[in-house]
Scaffold this active site. Structure first.
Site, PDB file in Angstrom:
ATOM      1  N   CYS A  72       0.867  -1.055  -0.060  1.00 15.42           N
ATOM      2  CA  CYS A  72      -0.201  -0.085  -0.062  1.00 15.42           C
ATOM      3  C   CYS A  72       0.926   1.196  -0.159  1.00 15.42           C
ATOM      4  O   CYS A  72       1.269   1.828   0.942  1.00 15.42           O
ATOM      5  CB  CYS A  72      -0.840   0.084   1.174  1.00 15.42           C
ATOM      6  SG  CYS A  72      -2.096   1.309   1.223  1.00 15.42           S
ATOM      7  N   CYS A  75      -0.378   4.205   2.164  1.00 17.83           N
ATOM      8  CA  CYS A  75      -0.093   3.971   3.560  1.00 17.83           C
ATOM      9  C   CYS A  75       1.282   4.132   4.162  1.00 17.83           C
ATOM     10  O   CYS A  75       1.425   4.766   5.117  1.00 17.83           O
ATOM     11  CB  CYS A  75      -0.689   2.564   3.905  1.00 17.83           C
ATOM     12  SG  CYS A  75      -2.163   2.135   3.109  1.00 17.83           S
ATOM     13  N   ASP A  76       2.034   3.586   3.219  1.00 18.47           N
ATOM     14  CA  ASP A  76       3.448   3.494   4.000  1.00 18.47           C
ATOM     15  C   ASP A  76       4.587   4.009   3.143  1.00 18.47           C
ATOM     16  O   ASP A  76       5.923   4.289   3.445  1.00 18.47           O
ATOM     17  CB  ASP A  76       3.821   1.767   3.620  1.00 18.47           C
ATOM     18  CG  ASP A  76       3.077   1.003   4.423  1.00 18.47           C
ATOM     19  OD1 ASP A  76       2.559   1.445   5.419  1.00 18.47           O
ATOM     20  OD2 ASP A  76       2.678  -0.309   4.327  1.00 18.47           O
TER      21      ASP A  76
HETATM   22  C1  LIG Z   1      -1.296  -3.326   4.178  1.00  9.92           C
HETATM   23  C2  LIG Z   1      -2.508  -2.350   3.995  1.00  9.92           C
HETATM   24  C3  LIG Z   1      -2.557  -1.263   4.538  1.00  9.92           C
HETATM   25  C4  LIG Z   1      -3.516  -0.425   4.614  1.00  9.92           C
HETATM   26  N1  LIG Z   1      -3.804   0.682   5.374  1.00  9.92           N
HETATM   27  C5  LIG Z   1      -4.862   1.573   5.096  1.00  9.92           C
HETATM   28  C6  LIG Z   1      -4.705   2.930   5.611  1.00  9.92           C
HETATM   29  O1  LIG Z   1      -3.852   3.262   6.305  1.00  9.92           O
HETATM   30  N2  LIG Z   1      -5.962   3.738   5.496  1.00  9.92           N
HETATM   31  C7  LIG Z   1      -7.255   3.300   4.662  1.00  9.92           C
HETATM   32  O2  LIG Z   1      -8.006   3.783   4.545  1.00  9.92           O
HETATM   33  N3  LIG Z   1      -6.998   2.032   4.322  1.00  9.92           N
HETATM   34  C8  LIG Z   1      -5.929   0.977   4.207  1.00  9.92           C
HETATM   35  N4  LIG Z   1      -5.815  -0.058   3.649  1.00  9.92           N
HETATM   36  C9  LIG Z   1      -7.057  -0.646   2.959  1.00  9.92           C
HETATM   37  C10 LIG Z   1      -7.953  -1.164   3.904  1.00  9.92           C
HETATM   38  O3  LIG Z   1      -7.439  -2.224   4.959  1.00  9.92           O
HETATM   39  C11 LIG Z   1      -9.079  -1.746   3.113  1.00  9.92           C
HETATM   40  O4  LIG Z   1      -9.714  -0.942   2.282  1.00  9.92           O
HETATM   41  C12 LIG Z   1     -10.399  -2.112   4.093  1.00  9.92           C
HETATM   42  O5  LIG Z   1      -9.934  -3.123   5.163  1.00  9.92           O
HETATM   43  C13 LIG Z   1     -11.285  -3.003   3.333  1.00  9.92           C
HETATM   44  O6  LIG Z   1     -12.385  -3.275   4.188  1.00  9.92           O
HETATM   45  P1  LIG Z   1     -13.466  -4.561   3.708  1.00  9.92           P
HETATM   46  O7  LIG Z   1     -14.142  -4.716   4.910  1.00  9.92           O
HETATM   47  O8  LIG Z   1     -14.104  -4.304   2.384  1.00  9.92           O
HETATM   48  O9  LIG Z   1     -12.432  -5.833   3.629  1.00  9.92           O
HETATM   49  P2  LIG Z   1     -11.380  -6.538   4.618  1.00  9.92           P
HETATM   50  O10 LIG Z   1     -10.896  -5.733   5.561  1.00  9.92           O
HETATM   51  O11 LIG Z   1     -10.253  -7.175   3.809  1.00  9.92           O
HETATM   52  O12 LIG Z   1     -12.076  -7.509   5.488  1.00  9.92           O
HETATM   53  C14 LIG Z   1     -12.737  -8.860   4.745  1.00  9.92           C
HETATM   54  C15 LIG Z   1     -12.830  -9.589   5.984  1.00  9.92           C
HETATM   55  O13 LIG Z   1     -13.598 -10.854   5.306  1.00  9.92           O
HETATM   56  C16 LIG Z   1     -12.867 -12.145   5.726  1.00  9.92           C
HETATM   57  N5  LIG Z   1     -13.458 -12.980   4.967  1.00  9.92           N
HETATM   58  C17 LIG Z   1     -12.940 -13.302   3.468  1.00  9.92           C
HETATM   59  N6  LIG Z   1     -13.388 -14.421   3.122  1.00  9.92           N
HETATM   60  C18 LIG Z   1     -14.046 -14.989   3.770  1.00  9.92           C
HETATM   61  C19 LIG Z   1     -14.961 -16.146   4.124  1.00  9.92           C
HETATM   62  N7  LIG Z   1     -15.096 -17.045   2.983  1.00  9.92           N
HETATM   63  N8  LIG Z   1     -15.521 -16.458   5.256  1.00  9.92           N
HETATM   64  C20 LIG Z   1     -15.514 -15.593   6.329  1.00  9.92           C
HETATM   65  N9  LIG Z   1     -14.724 -14.468   6.091  1.00  9.92           N
HETATM   66  C21 LIG Z   1     -14.201 -14.142   5.062  1.00  9.92           C
HETATM   67  C22 LIG Z   1     -11.727 -11.714   5.969  1.00  9.92           C
HETATM   68  O14 LIG Z   1     -10.811 -12.786   6.513  1.00  9.92           O
HETATM   69  C23 LIG Z   1     -11.587 -10.363   6.444  1.00  9.92           C
HETATM   70  O15 LIG Z   1     -11.392 -10.401   7.929  1.00  9.92           O
HETATM   71  C24 LIG Z   1      -4.609  -1.051   3.856  1.00  9.92           C
HETATM   72  C25 LIG Z   1      -4.537  -2.155   3.117  1.00  9.92           C
HETATM   73  C26 LIG Z   1      -3.459  -2.948   3.278  1.00  9.92           C
HETATM   74  C27 LIG Z   1      -3.539  -4.125   2.494  1.00  9.92           C
END
Ligand SMILES: Cc1cc2nc3c(=O)[nH]c(=O)nc-3n(C[C@H](O)[C@H](O)[C@H](O)COP(=O)(O)OP(=O)(O)OC[C@H]3O[C@@H](n4cnc5c(N)ncnc54)[C@H](O)[C@@H]3O)c2cc1C
Length: 249
Positions: A72, A75-76
């Protein structure tokens, strides 16, 4: 995160920690089966399974993840002020990450396994016009090296000549794509060509009545926590409206 969980529980949410392995979204009652063998029956489903960044799967990547290896740039990037940075990838994300990271790095080297890019011409042209970015093409990173302070260099192999080299780097940004976690829906919800769930207009409605989606599993552009959380809130409102319409039938 704990506060968000507590708030959800305060309003009646029950949280189960398990993996969903299959779903049956046909009919008014949807069925969700988990790895632990539970089957949940429900009238509305909100899918927020996110997307997983692709990894290089090379030695050093896992070891130095968070200590020089990042997925990212926004972020970093800041952590690599005046340090040599490498971006790995050849798509629009890699180009835009490289461009963005020139604000921080002493140099930015973009490493790509081919000569040609999947990125759009406008993004490639913009990166090429930025004289802080240099390109290492026909090249793959084979190992990430480092010490207690983090990443120090990368081993690189030229795919055309087989020649090995070592280049200094403190930040390695892997931009080789994301995989939305939608495989287990097995074609029951409409996806786009990259596997992201399609939602209708500005809503969170999917192609299946009673099934809603939010966050990164629908979003290949912004991928930010705040936009995912905001969309999750909209999905809850859409689901609530759907359930009310069922009750008023
Ligand atoms: C390294 C990194 C750093 C980041 N830093 C930032 C930041 O500083 N600021 C920012 O705004 N955004 C940041 N992001 C982006 C942010 O993390 C994501 O946009 C956000 O978490 C997305 O949320 P979500 O709920 O859609 O998905 P996710 O947070 O990915 O959550 C999805 C969840 O679903 C679960 N899941 C998947 N498949 C299944 C299944 N079959 N059964 C049950 N559970 C399942 C996963 O385990 C996970 O817990 C970063 C991303 C990364 C990779």
């Amino acid at each position: 995160m704990n506060q968000m969980r507590e708030q959800a529980e305060h309003f009646g949410a029950q949280i189960e920690y398990d993996d969903v392995v299959s779903v049956d979204l046909s009919g008014d009652i949807k069925r969700i089966t988990t790895d632990g063998g539970e089957e949940y029956q429900t009238r509305a489903v909100v899918i927020t399974t996110g997307s997983q960044y692709r990894k290089l799967e090379i030695p050093g990547e896992r070891e130095f993840s968070g200590r020089g290896v990042s997925y990212c740039a926004t972020c970093d990037g800041f952590f690599f002020k005046n340090k040599p940075i490498v971006v790995v990838g050849g798509g629009d994300s890699a180009m835009s990450d490289a461009d963005f990271l020139t604000r921080f790095g002493s140099s930015v080297t973009l490493i790509h396994r081919r000569q040609g890019f999947r990125a759009s011409k406008i993004m490639v042209d913009r990166a090429k016009a930025n004289d802080k970015i240099s390109f290492l093409l026909d090249s793959v990173v084979t190992r990430i090296n480092g010490d207690g302070s983090g990443v120090t260099s990368l081993d690189v192999r030229n795919t055309a000549t087989g020649q090995q080299s070592n280049i200094p780097a403190n930040g390695v940004f892997v931009a080789i794509g994301f995989t939305p976690q939608t495989a287990f829906f097995n074609g029951q919800v409409d996806l786009d060509q990259d596997g992201y769930i399609l939602v209708k207009g500005g809503s969170t409605k999917t192609s299946v009545p009673g099934v809603f989606a939010a966050g990164d599993v629908t979003d290949k552009i912004y991928r930010q926590a705040i936009s995912a959380a905001g969309m999750g809130c909209r999905a809850a409102l859409d689901a609530q409206e759907y359930l009310t319409s069922l009750d008023n039938r």
